[in-house]
Design an enzyme around this catalytic site. Sequence first.
Site, mmCIF file in Angstrom:
data_model
loop_
_atom_site.group_PDB
_atom_site.id
_atom_site.type_symbol
_atom_site.label_atom_id
_atom_site.label_comp_id
_atom_site.label_asym_id
_atom_site.label_seq_id
_atom_site.Cartn_x
_atom_site.Cartn_y
_atom_site.Cartn_z
ATOM 1 N N LYS A 78 0.830 -1.205 0.000
ATOM 2 C CA LYS A 78 0.000 0.000 0.000
ATOM 3 C C LYS A 78 0.869 1.262 0.000
ATOM 4 O O LYS A 78 0.667 2.169 -0.806
ATOM 5 C CB LYS A 78 -0.936 -0.007 1.213
ATOM 6 C CG LYS A 78 -1.971 1.104 1.164
ATOM 7 C CD LYS A 78 -2.673 1.266 2.501
ATOM 8 C CE LYS A 78 -3.634 0.155 2.789
ATOM 9 N NZ LYS A 78 -5.000 0.435 2.333
ATOM 10 N N ARG A 135 -3.457 2.862 8.639
ATOM 11 C CA ARG A 135 -3.741 1.578 7.985
ATOM 12 C C ARG A 135 -2.494 0.709 7.895
ATOM 13 O O ARG A 135 -1.385 1.215 7.809
ATOM 14 C CB ARG A 135 -4.204 1.804 6.544
ATOM 15 C CG ARG A 135 -5.480 2.552 6.393
ATOM 16 C CD ARG A 135 -5.699 2.807 4.902
ATOM 17 N NE ARG A 135 -6.528 3.942 4.680
ATOM 18 C CZ ARG A 135 -7.818 3.879 4.318
ATOM 19 N NH1 ARG A 135 -8.393 2.723 4.149
ATOM 20 N NH2 ARG A 135 -8.502 4.969 4.132
ATOM 21 N N GLY A 180 -7.989 -7.629 4.309
ATOM 22 C CA GLY A 180 -8.829 -7.686 5.495
ATOM 23 C C GLY A 180 -8.210 -8.382 6.688
ATOM 24 O O GLY A 180 -8.858 -8.556 7.713
ATOM 25 N N MET A 239 -5.530 -7.419 8.448
ATOM 26 C CA MET A 239 -5.001 -6.548 9.502
ATOM 27 C C MET A 239 -5.914 -5.330 9.652
ATOM 28 O O MET A 239 -6.956 -5.255 9.037
ATOM 29 C CB MET A 239 -3.572 -6.178 9.169
ATOM 30 C CG MET A 239 -2.644 -7.360 9.380
ATOM 31 S SD MET A 239 -0.967 -6.983 8.981
ATOM 32 C CE MET A 239 -1.055 -6.640 7.266
ATOM 33 N N ARG A 250 -3.424 -1.198 -6.311
ATOM 34 C CA ARG A 250 -2.529 -2.356 -6.271
ATOM 35 C C ARG A 250 -2.927 -3.293 -7.398
ATOM 36 O O ARG A 250 -4.054 -3.206 -7.906
ATOM 37 C CB ARG A 250 -2.636 -3.078 -4.928
ATOM 38 C CG ARG A 250 -3.999 -3.640 -4.703
ATOM 39 C CD ARG A 250 -4.166 -4.247 -3.333
ATOM 40 N NE ARG A 250 -5.587 -4.508 -3.135
ATOM 41 C CZ ARG A 250 -6.156 -4.756 -1.983
ATOM 42 N NH1 ARG A 250 -5.463 -4.762 -0.888
ATOM 43 N NH2 ARG A 250 -7.442 -4.990 -1.898
ATOM 44 N N HIS A 267 -14.733 -8.808 1.492
ATOM 45 C CA HIS A 267 -13.552 -9.611 1.824
ATOM 46 C C HIS A 267 -13.651 -11.033 1.290
ATOM 47 O O HIS A 267 -12.716 -11.548 0.710
ATOM 48 C CB HIS A 267 -13.350 -9.652 3.339
ATOM 49 C CG HIS A 267 -13.003 -8.322 3.895
ATOM 50 N ND1 HIS A 267 -13.644 -7.787 4.982
ATOM 51 C CD2 HIS A 267 -12.109 -7.406 3.495
ATOM 52 C CE1 HIS A 267 -13.141 -6.601 5.228
ATOM 53 N NE2 HIS A 267 -12.214 -6.344 4.337
ATOM 54 N N SER A 285 13.641 -42.940 -18.942
ATOM 55 C CA SER A 285 12.528 -42.215 -18.341
ATOM 56 C C SER A 285 12.604 -42.400 -16.828
ATOM 57 O O SER A 285 12.623 -43.526 -16.333
ATOM 58 C CB SER A 285 11.195 -42.732 -18.876
ATOM 59 O OG SER A 285 10.145 -42.006 -18.276
ATOM 60 N N CYS A 296 8.384 -39.840 -15.788
ATOM 61 C CA CYS A 296 6.981 -40.260 -15.830
ATOM 62 C C CYS A 296 6.439 -40.569 -14.431
ATOM 63 O O CYS A 296 5.351 -41.080 -14.286
ATOM 64 C CB CYS A 296 6.784 -41.440 -16.773
ATOM 65 S SG CYS A 296 7.727 -42.893 -16.309
ATOM 66 N N TYR A 325 11.602 -34.229 -21.965
ATOM 67 C CA TYR A 325 10.176 -34.026 -21.719
ATOM 68 C C TYR A 325 9.787 -34.439 -20.302
ATOM 69 O O TYR A 325 10.527 -35.152 -19.627
ATOM 70 C CB TYR A 325 9.325 -34.809 -22.731
ATOM 71 C CG TYR A 325 9.463 -36.323 -22.603
ATOM 72 C CD1 TYR A 325 8.669 -37.038 -21.708
ATOM 73 C CD2 TYR A 325 10.383 -37.034 -23.367
ATOM 74 C CE1 TYR A 325 8.792 -38.407 -21.560
ATOM 75 C CE2 TYR A 325 10.525 -38.399 -23.232
ATOM 76 C CZ TYR A 325 9.737 -39.083 -22.327
ATOM 77 O OH TYR A 325 9.869 -40.438 -22.174
HETATM 78 C C1 PEP Z 1 7.652 -44.640 -11.164
HETATM 79 O O1 PEP Z 1 8.166 -45.491 -10.456
HETATM 80 O O2 PEP Z 1 7.861 -43.432 -11.036
HETATM 81 C C2 PEP Z 1 6.730 -45.036 -12.237
HETATM 82 C C3 PEP Z 1 6.259 -44.160 -13.083
HETATM 83 O O3 PEP Z 1 6.323 -46.323 -12.268
HETATM 84 P P1 PEP Z 1 5.205 -46.947 -11.313
HETATM 85 O O4 PEP Z 1 4.543 -45.816 -10.620
HETATM 86 O O5 PEP Z 1 4.286 -47.690 -12.214
HETATM 87 O O6 PEP Z 1 6.003 -47.828 -10.434
#
Ligand code: PEP
Length: 926
Positions: free
Chosen positions: A43, A116, A125, A127, A383, A501, A813, A880, A900
Amino acid sequence: MKTQLKNKTISKKDVKLPKKLVYFFGGGKADGNESMKNILGGKGANLAEMAGHPNLRLPVPPGFTIITDVCTYYWANNRKYPPQLKAEVEKNLKKIEELTGKKFGDPKNPLLVSVRSGARKSMPGMMETILNVGLTTKTIPGLIELTNNPRFVWDAYRRLIMMYADVVMEKAAGVEVEDDMGIRKQLDRMLEEKKKEKGVENDTDLTAEDLQELAEKFKVKVKEVLGKEFPDDPIEQLWGAIGAVFASWNGKRAVAYRRIEGIPDDWGTAVNVQTMVFGNMGDDSATGVAFTRNPATGENKFYGEFLTNAQGEDVVAGIRTPYPINEDSKNEHSKNLPTLQKLMPEVYKQLEEIRKKLEKHYRDMLDIEFTIEKGKLYMLQCRVGKRNGFAAVKMALDMLKEKLITKEEAIMRVSPAQLDELLHPILDPKDEATKKPIAKGLPAGPGGACGRIVFTANDAVEWVKKGEKVILVREETNPEDIEGMRAAEGILTARGGMTSHAALVARGWGKCCIVGAGAISIDLKNRKMIVEGKEYKEGDWITLNGTKGNVYEGKIKMLDAGENKLLKDFLALCNKVRKLGVRTNADTPQDSQKARDFGAEGIGLFRIEHMFYGKNSEKPLFILRKMIVSKTYEERVKALNELFPYMKNDIKETLRVMKGLPVTIRLIDPPLHEFVPHSDDKLNALAKELGISYEELKARAESLKEANPMMGHRGVRLGITYPEITEMQVRAIFEASAELIKEGLKIYPEIMIPVVSHQKEVEFIIPIIKKVYDEVIKKTGIKKIDYKIGTMIEIPRACLIANKLAETMEFFSFGTNDLTQMGFGFSRDDSGVFIKDYIDKKILPFDPFQSIDQEGIGEFIEMTVKRGRSTRKDLKIGICGEQGGDPASVEFCHKAGLTYVSCSPFRVPIAILAAAQAEIKSRKNK
Ligand code: PEP
Ligand code: MG
């Protein structure tokens, strides 16, 4: 009486005060500016910016800001001020007096100030604020003479008593009271009685005499309840108010809010002391709150509410229905009320100009507070405004189109949590169409919510702990409800406007919320609400449509919000920026399609065993069981051949949906005995099918049991014992691919080997895959299948030998579920019992199964990337595990150089945004 204020854990030596403790603003100049939020609070910094920046120089009443460090000092020193503060405050008060020509405490021309709070981050709201400080029995007559408006002066005085008694004499003094017995509530009741006695509805209908009498009675009540006189000395009032604002930093609800929002305790609040301007000087005066764009829909339309002859608190407290500032701001309740544009066209025009100036200067949507004193406009606050997810996305895209912001800024304007709101459930319109709302209110928070009625914040928290879904129903919006509001599915209030609020807080969280549903009356004591004569008890189900403002009795079906154009456009923008790929974990054609629609660039994990769970799994599961309990190779191959068409078909349908994109299919992972039936009738049926006795079958099943199945006969180990199981799966993958290629589709299967710890394991599997590949090519007569072989990285040993694995593996992965399990030695299935303690006791900052533990498990990941790519430069690397859809983990994966992330379909948009934001952040850091 108990004290609720505790000295927090800030030690004296931690507080180093700068030389300057007080910053002045006013008269077209300011000591500070917008960039100084850390010391001036949001503020204070914005008041300085509005008052002093050459592009703005807006009409801001002069004042000064006491810096946040003083708050920290105050709490570290037994609630004492630094000795130099007094002189600095006096010096700055003088400056105000010079600019305004008024004097604090002067009987002829008295200066009144507001006091304030203002933390670094807005805590709506949470304080305290005290207005009209400086009104005393000595200054009242002078002000009456000056304004020629005794009603106004007595009204200002009774407000000062109410606020001061509540905030300074009760809360800051640590007096704890029953829910309904706070001094403010008691004085409020006296005000209501007065109105009743006079037969009037609005505060504004009370006369000067009424208010004077009320003020006198208030003072008696204050003495009676709190045991102290209401102070009649302006300087005592000022320091009382300053101290109360600092005290409110550690008030119960401010602390609760900080916990939820993750705001550190040692930030402290600043205190803003500012010349009072009055919106309650008559019908040519007003006070209001506005947003430079609509915070609920995101539309580029000026949106606001105001009240004539009122002070700021009236608009947010929901005591009177606020007026719309223009046609665009009209709603269900205000559609017949006059607008500011109509009532005061000149002032409205000026406000519109300020709106434009501010947006251009700040390049964002702003939330502003203004007061009109006898036709003159003053700016009291600005603000960056809170907005829901839908509005955040719309504004970001609009502002980009308007060239107000860059593509990168547009992407950074939306948080992953806000984007999540666009994916949230709404009421099924079909079901909703068959129901009639029992009440209507203002649509303060989007989406739908369905739950059981509770009437207090505490009940909301308790019920949710017991696993209930609740809607918190309150008379009016009260910042003390913060924890209950958080816990509830949705919030419903009988009073309050779009800037109340509850509306502000709910909007910030993207929580479904309806305010000002006037048809509802609440009987808190008996825990019921009454709507048009019908009673609804605690625990009854109701449903809210927060987008429309409709309240329904009972349950209404909910729908996923699904995709919309806005989301698509925003994700397209993110896609232009991000470097990290985003895939999905999906194993049905439906999930795959959903993820593809959201922008997934392939499947990062198709768990082949999913076909043995859930819908339509009965037949294949039965055959699988036959295979599992087979004693001989012949028996097993017979069962596998029977299973083959099911598996091929299952894989084929997902490959079809994902045509043109890579699909990582993981060979069977869980320990086989997980699939063995337990019930006698299932065991009997299986025994019959195999032509063996029940006892024989039971013995075979027993022999499969493992003490520690997660570290047992699972993943690649099954393929090593029974190569024929791998063979069948690979054949299903290749034949399904070949058939689709023949149909003219582009199919890119990636075969993934799970639970690998040694390079020799994959070296054992590769020839099996190659042999089957050659056979399928020969059998189907197609030229080739573009496929890859890769491995999961989910065992610490695999990380250590990543360079060796990369000699044969074309992709990695990270299975961070198992990698976290084995890295920490925490069972992923049992750790729920103690992880909460780890977090509560601050041993871990969060659950490492939800967000990557960057310091430990992250080190494994970085090392694996380095070692893997030292062998194979173009090694594709993904993740994954569950963490693949967590924004912080996505940012980590971006930095670690992964190709990814892969996550469940509904987290794909969030991962896309997080990946784009990670790229922008890393560009900035370069
Ligand atoms: C993991 O272990 O991260 C995975 C993706 O395989 P799961 O969860 O099937 O063991
Ligand atoms: Mg795993």
